[in-house]
Write a protein that holds these residues in place. Structure first.
Motif, short mmCIF file in Angstrom:
data_model
loop_
_atom_site.label_atom_id
_atom_site.label_comp_id
_atom_site.label_asym_id
_atom_site.label_seq_id
_atom_site.Cartn_x
_atom_site.Cartn_y
_atom_site.Cartn_z
N GLY A 485 0.80 -1.22 -0.02
CA GLY A 485 0.19 0.05 -0.26
C GLY A 485 0.35 0.91 0.26
O GLY A 485 1.82 1.14 -0.34
N LEU A 486 0.24 2.43 0.83
CA LEU A 486 0.30 3.70 0.38
C LEU A 486 1.75 3.53 1.92
O LEU A 486 1.10 3.72 2.74
CB LEU A 486 -0.10 4.95 0.95
N VAL A 487 3.40 4.33 1.76
CA VAL A 487 4.28 4.77 1.93
C VAL A 487 3.97 5.66 2.80
O VAL A 487 4.29 6.61 1.47
CB VAL A 487 5.46 4.04 1.61
N MET A 488 3.84 6.06 3.72
CA MET A 488 4.05 8.11 4.27
C MET A 488 5.22 8.08 5.79
O MET A 488 5.18 7.46 6.36
CB MET A 488 2.43 8.72 4.50
N MET A 489 5.93 9.00 5.24
CA MET A 489 6.91 9.26 6.29
C MET A 489 6.52 10.99 6.28
O MET A 489 6.86 11.96 5.09
CB MET A 489 8.44 9.36 5.73
N THR A 490 5.69 11.04 7.59
CA THR A 490 5.57 12.53 7.48
C THR A 490 6.05 12.86 8.88
O THR A 490 6.14 12.15 10.20
CB THR A 490 3.76 12.51 8.18
#
Length: 494
Positions: A485-490
């Motif tokens: 799925g979608l990887v997010m580094m916030t």
């Protein structure tokens, strides 16, 4: 001492005088040894020992030729020397190139393709065909005692195979088979020569690499192709290509990309030869992980060149890597590469290689050498047993940050897509197509001290981060997701 034989040899010298020399044959001596002498200390006196120079107290002699099995190079007298014979006590069989434990004489499906030999128009593996055709050439190389000369012999042999075969992978298949048998200690080195020949026949780097399996012989073919390209550039007196850092871009997203970038390092040394600084500078101008791959290739080729040309002596091995000229990381890589190179010169024998590493006077550098030796041997052994399918192999997928010259290096068996970096909020995002580990090398300017990593909205159980990797302004982030799925580094507020 009683000399049993001598030879009278008349020699005519330049002025026409005939001079006779008495040449004593000290190898043929009778009664030279005392009664009951046991040279190999195996409990059997030499006069009765069927292998007086090899310990063989059981005196086994399978083919009853009065030459014990320990010193008989063909135990079953089938004409195939034991180092190649996979059934050296069965005169009816010698080959098993599909490695199913059944010799070709008894095997009903020699190439394990599911088609019985009686119905198969091409029943034998190409490796067995070539081994049979070139038996005598193989024997010449196998019989060489000197490790360096044997390596050179095998390299020339595989170059000959590559020239004669239409498909370069045929030579690689043979080298893999012979490494599994143990006739050659590792096929990585000899596959360099196959790559050289391939490029000489078709001087296009990418055409030679596309469609080939970079894992065959651990990328040696790739290294050989690229090295041959740079060798030709140097021979032609041309400038080093300014687009060198994009030469491998057609392979981005595949496991072969890493072997290609590593091969650049080999190629640079072919171009700059002993000018190590020029090769390393070009590596350092690449992204973090590309740089490490490139430097490793440089050091492998450099240490191999020096040890091949100058020999393995205490003086050479202690002065191979210069602590005053190399940065700390490159120096460690150079010292480890000595060990890796020594593995090839000693048939991947850890004990013998360690003795050579111990010629290095500095203890830390000696340990680097042993680490490199151990790593090469472990990689070689892993290669022989590793059966990773293409979808499970690690792929190197660098992501180029728009508006900058920076690169975020990503390694993962998963396929990375839809990469984005949103400058305004410092968000890094991309998608992965399967739950496989992901390793990222991110320039520190794109990360903050507090960041949340999620995959499809979930924080991975396995998550690790490290700043300033190897002293560089780079952070390493590694995670193992539970799903795709979608990887997010916030980034979070400080």
């Amino acid at each position: 001492m009683i000399i049993s034989k001598f030879f009278i040899i008349p020699i005519v010298i330049a002025i026409g005088l005939s001079v006779t020399f008495l040449l004593l044959n000290f190898d043929d001596v009778s009664n030279a040894k005392p009664a009951g002498f046991d040279g190999d200390r195996d409990g059997v006196v030499d006069s009765l020992d069927n292998c007086p120079r090899n310990t063989n107290s059981d005196q086994t002699d399978f083919d009853s030729d009065k030459l014990g099995d320990e010193c008989d190079i063909d135990d079953d007298n089938d004409g195939i020397f034991d180092s190649l014979d996979q059934f050296d006590t069965d005169p009816t069989d010698w080959a098993d190139f599909d490695f199913d434990g059944i010799g070709s004489f008894k095997d009903t499906d020699d190439d394990n393709d599911g088609i019985l030999d009686v119905d198969d128009s091409d029943p034998l593996p190409i490796s067995e065909k070539l081994a049979t055709k070139y038996l005598q050439d193989l024997r010449v190389c196998a019989d060489m005692d000197d490790g360096t000369l044997r390596l050179v012999c095998y390299s020339e042999f595989f170059g000959k195979i590559a020239e004669n075969q239409e498909n370069n992978s045929d030579a690689l298949e043979l080298s893999i088979a012979l490494s599994k048998i143990g006739l050659i200690d590792d096929c990585h080195f000899v596959s360099h020569e196959v790559g050289h020949v391939a490029f000489n026949e078709n001087p296009d780097v990418i055409e030679n690499l596309i469609g080939m399996d970079g894992t065959m012989c651990r990328g040696g073919y790739f290294h050989g192709v690229i090295a041959a390209y740079f060798h030709d550039v140097q021979e032609d007196g041309a400038q080093f290509p300014s687009d060198y850092d994009s030469m491998c871009n057609d392979l981005i997203g595949s496991s072969n990309y890493q072997d290609c970038v590593h091969g650049l390092g080999h190629g640079m040394v072919h171009y700059f030869d002993d000018d190590l600084d020029s090769s390393l500078k070009l590596c350092h101008d690449m992204s973090f992980y590309q740089n490490r791959l490139c430097v490793r290739g440089v050091m492998m080729q450099y240490t191999d060149n020096v040890l091949t040309r100058q020999g393995i002596t205490s003086d050479v091995i202690n002065n191979l890597c210069s602590k005053s000229k190399l940065n700390t990381i490159d120096y460690a890589e150079c010292s480890m590469s000595i060990g890796g190179t020594l593995a090839f010169f000693t048939n991947h024998d850890f004990k013998q290689g360690t003795k050579l590493c111990e010629l290095i006077e500095n203890k830390q550098d000696q340990n680097y050498c042993i680490d490199g030796l151990k790593g090469e041997i472990q990689d070689s052994e892993k290669y022989e047993t590793d059966s990773l399918t293409l979808d499970k192999r690690e792929k190197f997928q660098p992501q180029f940050v728009k508006g900058t010259s920076k690169v975020i290096d990503i390694q993962s068996p998963a396929i990375i897509s839809n990469f984005q970096f949103v400058h305004e909020i410092g968000l890094i995002s991309f998608e992965i197509d399967r739950p496989q580990y992901v390793v990222m090398y991110v320039p520190n300017e794109f990360v903050t001290s507090k960041m949340v990593v999620t995959v499809d909205g979930q924080i991975p159980d396995e998550l690790d981060a490290k700043g300033n990797v190897l002293g560089e302004d780079i952070s390493m982030i590694r995670f193992v997701p539970d799903n795709s799925g979608l990887v997010m580094m916030t980034p979070l507020p400080e």
